[in-house]
Design a protein around this motif. Structure first.
Motif, PDB file in Angstrom:
ATOM      1  N   ILE A   1      11.394  10.915   0.313  1.00  0.00           N
ATOM      2  CA  ILE A   1      12.280  11.292   1.410  1.00  0.00           C
ATOM      3  C   ILE A   1      13.596  11.833   0.867  1.00  0.00           C
ATOM      4  O   ILE A   1      14.218  11.217  -0.007  1.00  0.00           O
ATOM      5  N   ASP A   2      14.011  12.980   1.393  1.00  0.00           N
ATOM      6  CA  ASP A   2      15.332  13.519   1.079  1.00  0.00           C
ATOM      7  C   ASP A   2      15.732  14.436   2.231  1.00  0.00           C
ATOM      8  O   ASP A   2      14.900  15.207   2.717  1.00  0.00           O
ATOM      9  N   ILE A   3      16.975  14.328   2.675  1.00  0.00           N
ATOM     10  CA  ILE A   3      17.412  15.159   3.793  1.00  0.00           C
ATOM     11  C   ILE A   3      17.505  16.636   3.406  1.00  0.00           C
ATOM     12  O   ILE A   3      17.539  17.506   4.262  1.00  0.00           O
TER      13      ILE A   3
ATOM     14  N   GLN B   1       0.803  -1.225   0.000  1.00  0.00           N
ATOM     15  CA  GLN B   1       0.000   0.000   0.000  1.00  0.00           C
ATOM     16  C   GLN B   1       0.833   1.271   0.000  1.00  0.00           C
ATOM     17  O   GLN B   1       0.556   2.208  -0.746  1.00  0.00           O
ATOM     18  N   ILE B   2       1.868   1.319   0.861  1.00  0.00           N
ATOM     19  CA  ILE B   2       2.648   2.542   1.029  1.00  0.00           C
ATOM     20  C   ILE B   2       4.094   2.280   0.628  1.00  0.00           C
ATOM     21  O   ILE B   2       4.716   1.318   1.068  1.00  0.00           O
ATOM     22  N   ILE B   3       4.616   3.164  -0.220  1.00  0.00           N
ATOM     23  CA  ILE B   3       5.967   3.034  -0.746  1.00  0.00           C
ATOM     24  C   ILE B   3       6.797   4.227  -0.290  1.00  0.00           C
ATOM     25  O   ILE B   3       6.341   5.371  -0.377  1.00  0.00           O
ATOM     26  N   ALA B   4       8.001   3.976   0.197  1.00  0.00           N
ATOM     27  CA  ALA B   4       8.936   5.064   0.488  1.00  0.00           C
ATOM     28  C   ALA B   4       9.993   5.100  -0.606  1.00  0.00           C
ATOM     29  O   ALA B   4      10.498   4.056  -1.021  1.00  0.00           O
ATOM     30  N   VAL B   5      10.301   6.292  -1.077  1.00  0.00           N
ATOM     31  CA  VAL B   5      11.366   6.487  -2.066  1.00  0.00           C
ATOM     32  C   VAL B   5      12.395   7.412  -1.444  1.00  0.00           C
ATOM     33  O   VAL B   5      12.067   8.533  -1.049  1.00  0.00           O
ATOM     34  N   ILE B   6      13.623   6.927  -1.332  1.00  0.00           N
ATOM     35  CA  ILE B   6      14.678   7.710  -0.700  1.00  0.00           C
ATOM     36  C   ILE B   6      15.545   8.358  -1.762  1.00  0.00           C
ATOM     37  O   ILE B   6      16.270   7.684  -2.497  1.00  0.00           O
ATOM     38  N   GLY B   7      15.444   9.687  -1.851  1.00  0.00           N
ATOM     39  CA  GLY B   7      16.175  10.443  -2.861  1.00  0.00           C
ATOM     40  C   GLY B   7      15.207  11.104  -3.812  1.00  0.00           C
ATOM     41  O   GLY B   7      14.421  10.423  -4.475  1.00  0.00           O
TER      42      GLY B   7
END
Length: 296
Positions: free
Chosen positions: A30-32, A2-8
């Motif tokens: 997500i990105d710092i 259901q929920i996807i995290a994309v880093i960058g």
């Protein structure tokens, strides 16, 4: 799923987030770097507007896609409830190992950890986690919303269940997944990068000029883009990094980067992203405009 995290939130990251969100998934981007997040969301919006102009989606589709994306600068908040993480950080092994150690401690045990790496060993990345059977490669092609291929790379310990899940998930995005095994460069770059490197060697040796080399490959081999132009589009630093990984992995001189490529990267001539590579992009309004001419 259901929920996807994309880093960058860079070129690949925002493209992957766009693709999942347009297919109805909730996405935590997500990105710092807050500016990188803003730029990523701006790029997604522009790409959706381009699709509306081409009558591929409606204004309602655009609003729904954007509503599916949430942005985070705190990785802990961004990954704590997700079913899948797709890591899209810089192609640097030390950075990726650090991220996966962190993800392993932050994510639920059921969460699948995927990397969009184009050359780094999935097995090596998985080894720093307590869930190597749930670590897998999910290598999208650029530009992600357009390109159909996803290389699904099995690490040594990737389970059948996880592999099948990612294969089916890729299909649900309208992609064509191809399962491959974990060797340097996988399939796409193991074949592509030596060709690009040989094209650079051909230029370096004075056999022909940039336009001549690209014209031969476009008109003689039916390539939509010449190899030197493609290298500029990928990023010469990325090409160099992948070739180095392959050279280190195989210890075979055919993967050794051409000195011209190394020198250009050291000089900061990285292709479209820097405004100059084998071609001069300095007069273009934006790098995005240069790239968009190849997206039909």
């Amino acid at each position: 799923m259901q929920i996807i995290a994309v880093i960058g939130a860079g070129t690949m990251g925002n493209g992957i987030a766009h693709t999942f969100a347009q297919s109805g998934f909730k996405v935590n981007l997500i990105d710092i770097n807050e500016v990188a997040l803003e730029n990523g969301l701006r790029t997604i919006t522009k790409n959706l507007d381009r699709m509306i102009a081409k009558e591929k989606i409606s204004e309602v589709d655009k609003k729904e896609t954007l509503s599916n994306i949430s942005s985070f600068t705190d990785i802990n908040e961004g990954v704590k409830t997700v079913d899948l993480v797709v890591e899209v950080a810089t192609e640097n092994i030390d950075l990726k190992l650090k991220i996966f150690k962190q993800l392993d401690s932050l994510c639920h045990q059921h969460t699948i950890l995927a990397t969009n790496t184009s050359s780094i060993s999935i097995t090596q990345i998985a080894a720093v986690t307590s869930r190597p059977e749930k670590v897998i490669g999910m290598h999208f092609m650029n530009p992600v919303p357009i390109m159909k291929l996803v290389e699904v790379i099995r690490g040594y310990n990737s389970s059948d269940a996880v592999t099948n899940t990612i294969m089916e998930l890729s299909k649900s995005l309208g992609k064509v997944p191809v399962e491959v095994n974990d060797y340097p460069g996988f399939v796409a770059n193991r074949i592509l990068m030596p060709m690009l490197n040989e094209s650079i060697e051909t230029l370096y040796n004075g056999v022909a000029g940039v336009l001549e080399i690209d014209t031969v490959m476009k008109l003689g081999m039916a390539h939509p883009m010449g190899p030197l132009q493609l290298a500029d589009f990928i990023g010469l630093d990325v090409c160099l990094s992948i070739l180095n990984v392959m050279y280190d992995g195989f210890k075979n001189p055919k993967y050794a980067p051409c000195p011209l490529l190394t020198n250009m990267v050291q000089a900061g001539k990285l292709g479209v992203k820097s405004g100059e590579g084998f071609y001069d992009y300095s007069e273009s309004r934006k790098a995005e405009k240069v790239a968009s001419q190849f997206i039909k």
